[in-house]
Design an enzyme around this catalytic site. Structure first.
Site, PDB file in Angstrom:
ATOM      1  N   VAL A  28     -15.653 -10.337 -25.203  1.00 28.22           N
ATOM      2  CA  VAL A  28     -15.491 -12.434 -24.734  1.00 28.22           C
ATOM      3  C   VAL A  28     -16.842 -12.098 -23.292  1.00 28.22           C
ATOM      4  CG1 VAL A  28     -13.748 -13.038 -23.076  1.00 28.22           C
ATOM      5  CG2 VAL A  28     -13.245 -11.922 -25.484  1.00 28.22           C
ATOM      6  N   ASP A  29     -16.701 -11.452 -22.585  1.00 25.25           N
ATOM      7  CA  ASP A  29     -17.275 -11.306 -21.163  1.00 25.25           C
ATOM      8  C   ASP A  29     -18.889 -11.697 -21.728  1.00 25.25           C
ATOM      9  OD1 ASP A  29     -14.936 -10.411 -20.581  1.00 25.25           O
ATOM     10  OD2 ASP A  29     -15.486  -8.915 -19.801  1.00 25.25           O
ATOM     11  N   SER A  68     -22.759  -9.223 -26.115  1.00 23.78           N
ATOM     12  CA  SER A  68     -22.105  -7.672 -27.336  1.00 23.78           C
ATOM     13  C   SER A  68     -20.788  -8.457 -28.595  1.00 23.78           C
ATOM     14  CB  SER A  68     -21.666  -6.582 -26.766  1.00 23.78           C
ATOM     15  OG  SER A  68     -20.355  -7.127 -25.835  1.00 23.78           O
ATOM     16  N   GLY A  69     -21.051  -9.535 -28.053  1.00 21.26           N
ATOM     17  CA  GLY A  69     -20.113 -10.328 -28.833  1.00 21.26           C
ATOM     18  C   GLY A  69     -18.218 -10.503 -28.416  1.00 21.26           C
ATOM     19  N   SER A 102     -20.410 -13.031 -24.409  1.00 18.94           N
ATOM     20  CA  SER A 102     -20.212 -14.027 -24.354  1.00 18.94           C
ATOM     21  C   SER A 102     -19.382 -15.515 -23.867  1.00 18.94           C
ATOM     22  CB  SER A 102     -18.951 -14.501 -25.716  1.00 18.94           C
ATOM     23  OG  SER A 102     -19.717 -13.328 -26.621  1.00 18.94           O
ATOM     24  N   GLU A 119       5.393 -10.955  -6.155  1.00 15.49           N
ATOM     25  CA  GLU A 119       4.464 -10.926  -6.982  1.00 15.49           C
ATOM     26  C   GLU A 119       4.291 -10.622  -8.322  1.00 15.49           C
ATOM     27  OE1 GLU A 119       4.181  -9.099  -3.957  1.00 15.49           O
ATOM     28  OE2 GLU A 119       2.632  -7.330  -5.345  1.00 15.49           O
ATOM     29  N   CYS A 134       5.311  -5.602   1.393  1.00 14.86           N
ATOM     30  CA  CYS A 134       6.087  -4.606   1.446  1.00 14.86           C
ATOM     31  C   CYS A 134       5.163  -4.009   2.941  1.00 14.86           C
ATOM     32  CB  CYS A 134       5.123  -4.047   0.232  1.00 14.86           C
ATOM     33  SG  CYS A 134       6.324  -2.579   0.154  1.00 14.86           S
ATOM     34  N   TYR A 135       4.191  -3.385   2.558  1.00 14.47           N
ATOM     35  CA  TYR A 135       3.044  -2.270   3.071  1.00 14.47           C
ATOM     36  C   TYR A 135       2.815  -3.688   4.778  1.00 14.47           C
ATOM     37  CZ  TYR A 135      -0.020   0.441   5.862  1.00 14.47           C
ATOM     38  OH  TYR A 135      -1.438   0.655   7.099  1.00 14.47           O
ATOM     39  N   HIS A 183       8.271  -8.128  -3.143  1.00 15.82           N
ATOM     40  CA  HIS A 183       7.191  -8.619  -4.471  1.00 15.82           C
ATOM     41  C   HIS A 183       6.564  -9.622  -4.440  1.00 15.82           C
ATOM     42  CE1 HIS A 183       5.148  -3.965  -3.192  1.00 15.82           C
ATOM     43  NE2 HIS A 183       5.728  -3.161  -3.802  1.00 15.82           N
ATOM     44  N   GLY A 203       1.159  -1.414   0.248  1.00 14.52           N
ATOM     45  CA  GLY A 203       0.200  -0.107   0.014  1.00 14.52           C
ATOM     46  C   GLY A 203       1.038   1.103   0.196  1.00 14.52           C
ATOM     47  N   LYS A 224      -9.475 -11.839 -16.349  1.00 12.12           N
ATOM     48  CA  LYS A 224     -10.323 -11.914 -17.839  1.00 12.12           C
ATOM     49  C   LYS A 224      -9.595 -13.293 -18.230  1.00 12.12           C
ATOM     50  CE  LYS A 224     -11.539  -9.539 -21.146  1.00 12.12           C
ATOM     51  NZ  LYS A 224     -13.543  -8.873 -21.591  1.00 12.12           N
TER      52      LYS A 224
END
Ligand code: XMP
Length: 508
Positions: free
Chosen positions: A225-226, A222-223, A228, A170, A81-82, A168, A54, A366
């Site tokens: 990705v999400d 809408s066509g 669909s 990650e 970290c934080y 970090h 943070g 995603k």
């Protein structure tokens, strides 16, 4: 299913922590620090907790803190970290300011033998970004790593299973970051790797079949990705109880509308209503040249068309939205059970009479949405589709949008995309733009006065900033030759070599 909680203290890599843990096959959720209590952590059965980084200093009055009770619950904790400094503060150690000698970037770190560093060499490179550091460890803690400047780059209280790292793990710049997270998740927390997208898909299908069968469920397709993937999932669950409305505003790329329709009618035998509203949108856009006005008109018209279709269907029980996990985290919803509608398709819930919103992808990142799409049998071209703006080609035509310009742009765009894909150029988004410039050319022995098409291709992680893609000259040459040769009315092609900022990805 075992799950890890990532408590968010406002750091910029927080979603990455959850993604990395999920990549290890363990389910991880992110919640803002003020949206989850110690009692909830216990009752919801999290087997481990990560405190994120943070931007604050723990001694700032406004800095986010957490209930120290968490330290004595027997739930393993990893502070990053934080988060590392916050544990120090909560457990009675001392955090000090490094002044001018903060550490930023790739820093060599020396680690001791420890469960957290199993498989990590004594010296390796870690990503650091801190100004404060732990000066004095709390009682019961021992130091397990150092850097040349930072005396406590990691510590532990083995008895209480509390660990902290100043770096970090990650981010990919930390050479053994993934190993450190793996050691925490499996070694310290004892997690099982039971988060698999296939299971998620199967369980969701069962869950929604039980909840929604026999009900009327509406989805705006809408066509993209999400929407669909959400449509495919619910179609597998409840078949024709799901009604999908696909508003084709006529601003899609070449053959795109037909492709969406064929996919969902053919592969999914879906109850699909395709509304061909090109004429309506074009008449609303007639004479309009101002970019923001175009966007507004398209957004509003989209809702009107959808509303009219929904009225024909009558009252629906549920409305489906393709909201994904980053939308929830970024909008600060954190608590996944409070349903609000800020991330909906242009404010649809306000105009449709429905009982509840269903968001089947609300827990997925995603890349997981794409993996779910593949499991559900959606074509790769759809699942790996590059982003495409809601207002479509209207923001890629400078000035007034007409049918003729749209057709020219569609042809040029299809050629450019085809050439880039054939040459396997690595780019995150690439398309053609219909500029409002005409220029003089020569064809055969005759003078021409034709349209200029601009090509745009960008390389980016997050679309907030972007660099222009270094497309090989021979690929540009091929695309330019084909566009001027095959698309009527185009006599000039230019390549956009501006990054974002100062430009944006789209031209409008
Ligand atoms: P800009 O042009 O803002 O684009 O640099 C960043 C990314 O967002 C996409 N984009 C949109 N997506 N509705 C959308 O759904 C929009 O109005 C919109 N405008 C831009 C753009 O394609 C790029 O990926």
């Amino acid at each position: 299913m075992d799950k890890i909680l990532v408590i968010d203290f406002g750091g910029q890599y927080n979603q990455l922590i959850a993604r990395r843990i999920r990549e290890l096959g363990v389910y991880a959720e992110i919640k803002p620090y003020d949206k989850i209590t110690v009692a909830q952590i216990k009752s919801e059965g999290y087997i481990g907790v990560v405190f994120t980084g943070g931007p604050n200093s723990v001694y700032d009055e406004k800095s986010p803190h957490y209930d120290p009770e968490i330290l004595s619950q027997g739930v393993p904790i990893l502070g990053i970290c934080y988060g590392h400094q916050l544990i120090t503060f909560m457990a009675g150690g001392k955090v000090v300011s490094a002044g001018a000698s903060g550490e930023y970037g790739k820093i060599p770190v020396y680690v001791e033998k420890d469960i957290l560093f199993d498989g990590v060499p004594e010296k390796s490179v870690c990503w650091m970004s801190h100004n404060d550091y732990v000066g004095e460890v709390p009682s019961g803690f021992t130091v397990t790593a150092r850097t040349d400047k930072c005396p406590v780059a990691a510590f532990k209280d083995e008895k209480r299973k509390i660990y902290g790292v100043q770096f970090h793990p990650e981010v990919t710049h930390t050479e053994y970051g993934k190993t450190v997270l793996k050691n925490f998740v499996f070694g310290v927390c004892g997690a099982k790797a039971d988060w698999k997208i296939g299971n998620f898909v199967e369980e969701s299908i069962e869950k929604y079949r039980a909840k929604l069968s026999g009900k009327k469920v509406l989805l705006a397709l809408s066509g993209g990705v999400d929407s669909s993937v959400a449509a495919a999932l619910l179609s597998r669950a409840i078949g024709k109880d799901l009604v999908c409305v696909f508003v084709d505003h006529g601003l899609l790329r070449k053959n795109e509308g037909d492709f969406v329709e064929e996919t969902f009618r053919g592969k999914f035998d879906m109850n699909l209503i395709r509304v061909n509203a090109e004429d309506r949108f074009l008449s609303k856009l007639k004479g309009v040249t101002e970019p923001e006005k175009k966007r507004k008109i398209i957004g509003e018209e989209f809702i009107r068309v959808f509303e009219e279709e929904a009225k024909k269907i009558g009252k629906v029980d549920y409305l489906v939205q393709g909201t994904i996990y980053p939308d929830i985290v970024e909008s600060g919803r954190g608590d996944a059970s409070t349903i609000k509608s800020h991330h909906n398709v242009g404010g649809l819930p306000d105009v449709i009479d429905f009982r509840e919103i269903i968001e089947p992808l609300r827990y997925l990142f995603k890349d997981e949405v794409r993996a779910a799409g593949e499991k559900l049998g959606l074509p790769r071209e759809l699942v790996w589709r590059q982003p495409f703006p809601g207002p479509g080609l209207a923001v890629r035509i400078i000035g007034e949008v007409t049918k003729e310009k749209l057709d020219t742009l569609r042809d040029a765009d299809a050629i450019f995309r085809e050439e880039l894909e054939k040459a396997k150029v690595n780019s995150n988004q690439y398309f053609a733009v219909f500029t409002d410039t005409k220029s003089v050319g020569v064809m055969g022995d005759a003078r021409t006065y034709g349209v200029t098409i601009a090509l745009r291709a960008v390389t980016t992680d997050d679309f907030m900033t972007a660099d222009w893609t270094r497309i090989p000259f021979d690929v540009l040459e091929k695309a330019s030759g084909r566009i001027t040769g095959e698309v009527k009315g185009v006599n000039r092609v230019v390549y956009d070599i501006t990054s974002k900022p100062p430009a944006t990805v789209e031209w409008e």
